[in-house]
Scaffold this motif. Structure first.
Motif, PDB file in Angstrom:
ATOM      1  N   THR A 222       3.675  -7.930  14.620  1.00 27.09           N
ATOM      2  CA  THR A 222       3.020  -8.547  13.467  1.00 27.09           C
ATOM      3  C   THR A 222       3.212 -10.061  13.435  1.00 27.09           C
ATOM      4  N   VAL A 223       4.365 -10.543  13.919  1.00 29.32           N
ATOM      5  CA  VAL A 223       4.657 -11.979  13.880  1.00 29.32           C
ATOM      6  C   VAL A 223       3.640 -12.766  14.696  1.00 29.32           C
ATOM      7  N   SER A 224       3.190 -12.189  15.797  1.00 24.31           N
ATOM      8  CA  SER A 224       2.217 -12.873  16.656  1.00 24.31           C
ATOM      9  C   SER A 224       0.781 -12.488  16.342  1.00 24.31           C
ATOM     10  N   LEU A 225       0.596 -11.558  15.433  1.00 21.03           N
ATOM     11  CA  LEU A 225      -0.743 -11.020  15.178  1.00 21.03           C
ATOM     12  C   LEU A 225      -1.340 -11.452  13.848  1.00 21.03           C
ATOM     13  N   VAL A 226      -0.537 -11.491  12.783  1.00 16.23           N
ATOM     14  CA  VAL A 226      -1.077 -11.692  11.445  1.00 16.23           C
ATOM     15  C   VAL A 226      -1.246 -13.157  11.045  1.00 16.23           C
TER      16      VAL A 226
ATOM     17  N   GLN B 239      11.997  -6.687   6.124  1.00 19.88           N
ATOM     18  CA  GLN B 239      11.693  -5.487   5.353  1.00 19.88           C
ATOM     19  C   GLN B 239      10.387  -4.886   5.839  1.00 19.88           C
ATOM     20  N   PRO B 240      10.167  -3.604   5.547  1.00 16.13           N
ATOM     21  CA  PRO B 240       8.920  -2.961   5.978  1.00 16.13           C
ATOM     22  C   PRO B 240       7.699  -3.698   5.459  1.00 16.13           C
ATOM     23  N   ILE B 241       6.642  -3.703   6.253  1.00 14.58           N
ATOM     24  CA  ILE B 241       5.447  -4.454   5.892  1.00 14.58           C
ATOM     25  C   ILE B 241       4.852  -3.995   4.570  1.00 14.58           C
TER      26      ILE B 241
ATOM     27  N   LEU C 199       2.817 -11.635   3.194  1.00 13.11           N
ATOM     28  CA  LEU C 199       2.611 -11.892   4.612  1.00 13.11           C
ATOM     29  C   LEU C 199       1.212 -12.410   4.889  1.00 13.11           C
ATOM     30  N   PHE C 200       0.201 -11.727   4.347  1.00 16.36           N
ATOM     31  CA  PHE C 200      -1.178 -12.085   4.641  1.00 16.36           C
ATOM     32  C   PHE C 200      -1.654 -13.314   3.862  1.00 16.36           C
ATOM     33  N   ASP C 201      -1.071 -13.568   2.705  1.00 18.70           N
ATOM     34  CA  ASP C 201      -1.587 -14.623   1.841  1.00 18.70           C
ATOM     35  C   ASP C 201      -0.813 -15.934   1.912  1.00 18.70           C
ATOM     36  N   THR C 202       0.459 -15.904   2.326  1.00 20.55           N
ATOM     37  CA  THR C 202       1.277 -17.121   2.213  1.00 20.55           C
ATOM     38  C   THR C 202       1.880 -17.611   3.530  1.00 20.55           C
ATOM     39  N   ILE C 203       1.938 -16.790   4.548  1.00 17.48           N
ATOM     40  CA  ILE C 203       2.554 -17.211   5.807  1.00 17.48           C
ATOM     41  C   ILE C 203       1.546 -18.013   6.630  1.00 17.48           C
ATOM     42  N   ASP C 204       1.925 -19.226   6.995  1.00 12.96           N
ATOM     43  CA  ASP C 204       1.018 -20.111   7.730  1.00 12.96           C
ATOM     44  C   ASP C 204       1.099 -19.935   9.239  1.00 12.96           C
TER      45      ASP C 204
END
Length: 241
Positions: free
Chosen positions: A157-161, A116-118, A125-130
Motif C-alpha cells: 500500500t505504501v507504494s501504491l496508494v 494499523q490495519p487499513i 490514508l487516501f485523503d491526507t497522505i501526500d
C-alpha cells in the motif's frame, strides 16, 4: 471422413509425445543461464554503466531520478519533498533509511507509520497522505525496474496508494537484467509472498490512446539512487534531473 482413423492418429501422436524423453528442468535452466550469460559477456556493464542505463530507462517512463551519496541523500530528498509541497509522508520510521529521512525532514513535513490495519485509517490514508517512501530490494538496469519486497512495516500500500511514490535503491544492488537478479539474489531458495516490480508511475490509456497517469496507483515516481560513498560522480549528480 473416417473418424475412428482420425482419432487413432491423434491418440498415437499424443502417446508418442508422452513417451519421448522430456527435457529436464535442470537442462532447461542451464540453457537459459547460458543464453543470458553469453549475451551479457558481449556487452558487460560496469556499475557506473548500470546506473546510467537504469536512470535512462526510468526517465523514459516519466520517473524522476535523484543520484546522491550515502551521506547526502536524506538531506537532498528532504529538501525536494518540502519544495514539492509534501506535508504528510508515509514510511517505515523503524528502518535505518526511514530514521535518516525523518531526521532530515523539515518541521512542515509530518511522518506517518503504517501501524494499523487499513480498515482503521482508510480515509486518512487516501485523503491526507501526500507521498509514500520505500526502500527497494534491488533494481534492473535493462528496464529501469525497482524490485520491492513489502513487509508488515512497509506493505504494498505504501507504494501504491499515495499520489507520489519515492523509492530508494542502493547502486550496488543494481543488476543488469531480471535473470541476473534472480541468480544473484538466489530467488530459487524462497520467493517472498509478495514481490513488487515497478518500472515507472502508474499509467493507462483509453481506446483513443490518451495516456493518463495515476489511474491505478501513484501518478509520480521519484527514485533515489544511493552510491556507496562520496565519490566524485555522485557528488556531481546530487540533484533531481
Amino acid at each position: 471422413m473416417d473418424t475412428m482413423s482420425a482419432r487413432a492418429r491423434m491418440l498415437g501422436r499424443l502417446r508418442g509425445a508422452h513417451t519421448s524423453p522430456a527435457t529436464s528442468v535442470e537442462a532447461l535452466d542451464a540453457r537459459i543461464d547460458a543464453h543470458f550469460k553469453a549475451r551479457r559477456s558481449h556487452a558487460p556493464l560496469a556499475l557506473d554503466e548500470r546506473i546510467a542505463q537504469f536512470e535512462r530507462m526510468l526517465e523514459a517512463a516519466h520517473a524522476q531520478v535523484l543520484r546522491a551519496t550515502t551521506s547526502t541523500w536524506a538531506a537532498d530528498l528532504a529538501q525536494r519533498l518540502e519544495a514539492a509541497g509534501v506535508r504528510r509522508l508515509l514510511l517505515d520510521t523503524a528502518c535505518a533509511e526511514g530514521k535518516a529521512l525523518t531526521a532530515a525532514l523539515a518541521a512542515a513535513v509530518q511522518t506517518r507509520d503504517y501501524a494499523q490495519p487499513i480498515e482503521q485509517w482508510k480515509a486518512e490514508l487516501f485523503d491526507t497522505i501526500d507521498a509514500g517512501f520505500t526502500v527497494a530490494r534491488s533494481g534492473l538496469a535493462a528496464t529501469g525496474t525497482l524490485v520491492v519486497a513489502p513487509d508488515a512495516n512497509a506493505p504494498r500500500t505504501v507504494s501504491l496508494v499515495p499520489p507520489l511514490h519515492v523509492a530508494l535503491v542502493y547502486a550496488h544492488t543494481l543488476h543488469a537484467d531480471l535473470h541476473a537478479a534472480v541468480a544473484a539474489e538466489r530467488w530459487y531458495e524462497g520467493m517472498p509472498t509478495n514481490l513488487v516490480m515497478i518500472s515507472g508511475p502508474s499509467k493507462t490509456s483509453d481506446i483513443q490512446q490518451t495516456t493518463a497517469y495515476g489511474a491505478h496507483g501513484p501518478r509520480a515516481l521519484w527514485v533515489v539512487v544511493v552510491t556507496d560513498g562520496d565519490d566524485e560522480t555522485a557528488a556531481q549528480h546530487g540533484v533531481i534531473r
